[in-house]
Design an enzyme around this catalytic site. Structure first.
Site, mmCIF file in Angstrom:
data_model
loop_
_atom_site.group_PDB
_atom_site.id
_atom_site.type_symbol
_atom_site.label_atom_id
_atom_site.label_comp_id
_atom_site.label_asym_id
_atom_site.label_seq_id
_atom_site.Cartn_x
_atom_site.Cartn_y
_atom_site.Cartn_z
ATOM 1 N N LYS A 173 105.054 2.712 45.416
ATOM 2 C CA LYS A 173 104.905 3.159 44.027
ATOM 3 C C LYS A 173 103.895 4.279 43.996
ATOM 4 O O LYS A 173 102.780 4.140 44.508
ATOM 5 C CB LYS A 173 104.429 1.990 43.182
HETATM 6 C C1 R5P Z 1 97.502 -0.130 37.649
HETATM 7 O O1 R5P Z 1 96.817 -0.443 36.694
HETATM 8 C C2 R5P Z 1 98.758 -0.751 37.856
HETATM 9 O O2 R5P Z 1 99.238 -0.844 39.156
HETATM 10 C C3 R5P Z 1 99.870 -0.324 36.936
HETATM 11 O O3 R5P Z 1 100.904 -1.219 37.142
HETATM 12 C C4 R5P Z 1 100.403 1.070 37.163
HETATM 13 O O4 R5P Z 1 99.429 2.027 36.982
HETATM 14 C C5 R5P Z 1 101.664 1.340 36.315
HETATM 15 O O5 R5P Z 1 101.407 1.348 35.010
HETATM 16 P P1 R5P Z 1 101.415 2.669 34.145
HETATM 17 O O6 R5P Z 1 102.852 3.049 33.980
HETATM 18 O O7 R5P Z 1 100.774 2.268 32.864
HETATM 19 O O8 R5P Z 1 100.656 3.721 34.900
#
Ligand code: R5P
Length: 272
Positions: A173
């Site tokens: 990711k």
């Molecule tokens: C970090 O806070 C996490 O891994 C979140 O799941 C990630 O940043 C994805 O969330 P967003 O789309 O709000 O950035």
């Protein structure tokens, strides 16, 4: 790859399209009560029918999600820091692999901080997690977290993503950036993008469209869904892009239609 590992991945990355919409609600693990997640159970419930997987911590899973639900769980298993720290990279593995099995996780997720003070610690944790998860056939999602002092460009995100895959992550990711193709094409496993900070809805949909066109297999999106004025509208719109190849205009109309329907229902409710 063994059968269990492949089967778990198929629960998350849908075989019919080869794509996925993961809903990320793990923000509290270092941000505490994030806007939109003050009451996580209430936020999550209406979104579940449109998510392919739910990414969260064990605390929120156990207390806020009905175990009768069949949503695949991506369990965040790293932490140990908070927004009060200048350097967020001081994370370790916080959940045992046995606990992940007990919670029937379809995948486990851990952040790596390439270029940060604790780079080595987080990369060694990723490798250790892969070793343990491999034993049980559980895929590992590496989150290429970006420290405050780092730029989100293709060179840096490509470096962090490739290192994660080299160390054994099954899914990476990362963030969308200009030249994202350079990132996705240099990683030999599926990549998904985080949404990042809340954007205007159309901009978030443009980002989603560009990411898919540049090789991402989907999103692991949080704030751009649950902080929207129509979270259901946004996840439906993102879903249309990811799984059906909808254009931005068509997806935006889905978001707007859902928003209008909700507003109309609210009006009727008030009139009673
Ligand atoms: C970090 O806070 C996490 O891994 C979140 O799941 C990630 O940043 C994805 O969330 P967003 O789309 O709000 O950035």
């Amino acid at each position: 790859m063994d059968w269990g590992m492949r089967n778990r991945l198929s629960r998350i990355i849908k075989p019919a399209t080869g794509k996925t919409v993961m809903l990320a609600v793990d923000h509290g693990y270092f941000q505490g009560p994030t806007t939109g997640l003050k009451n996580p159970g209430k936020t999550i419930k209406p979104l579940l029918p449109y998510a392919d997987a739910l990414m969260l911590t064990r605390g929120i899973l156990r207390s806020q999600v009905d175990p009768g639900t069949d949503i695949p769980i991506i369990l965040r298993v790293s932490g140990g820091t908070s927004v009060l720290k200048d350097d967020l990279s001081d994370e370790e593995i916080t959940v045992s692999i046995e606990e992940a099995v007990r919670l029937n996780a379809s995948a486990v997720a851990l952040s790596v901080f390439v270029g940060a003070e604790n780079e080595r610690q987080t990369l060694v944790s990723l490798s250790r997690l892969v070793n343990e998860a491999q034993t049980y056939g559980i895929p590992v999602l590496a989150v290429t977290a970006v420290g405050k002092q780092m730029v989100r460009d293709a060179r840096y995100l490509g470096l962090a993503s490739r290192i994660s895959a080299e160390l054994g992550a099954h899914v990476v990711k990362t963030y969308y950036c200009d030249g994202f193709k350079q990132v996705s094409s240099s990683v030999p496993v599926p990549t998904v993008i985080a949404g990042g900070k809340k954007l205007p809805e159309r901009d978030a949909l443009v980002m989603t469209k560009n990411a898919i066109a540049s090789g991402a297999v989907g999103v692991d999106m949080g704030r751009n869904i649950f902080q929207s004025d129509s979270p259901v509208g946004m996840i439906k719109a993102v879903r249309a892009i990811v799984h059906q190849g909808a254009g931005v205009d068509a997806a935006y109309r889905i978001y707007e239609a859902e928003k209008k329907t909700k507003a109309a229902k609210k009006k009727v409710g008030k009139g009673r």
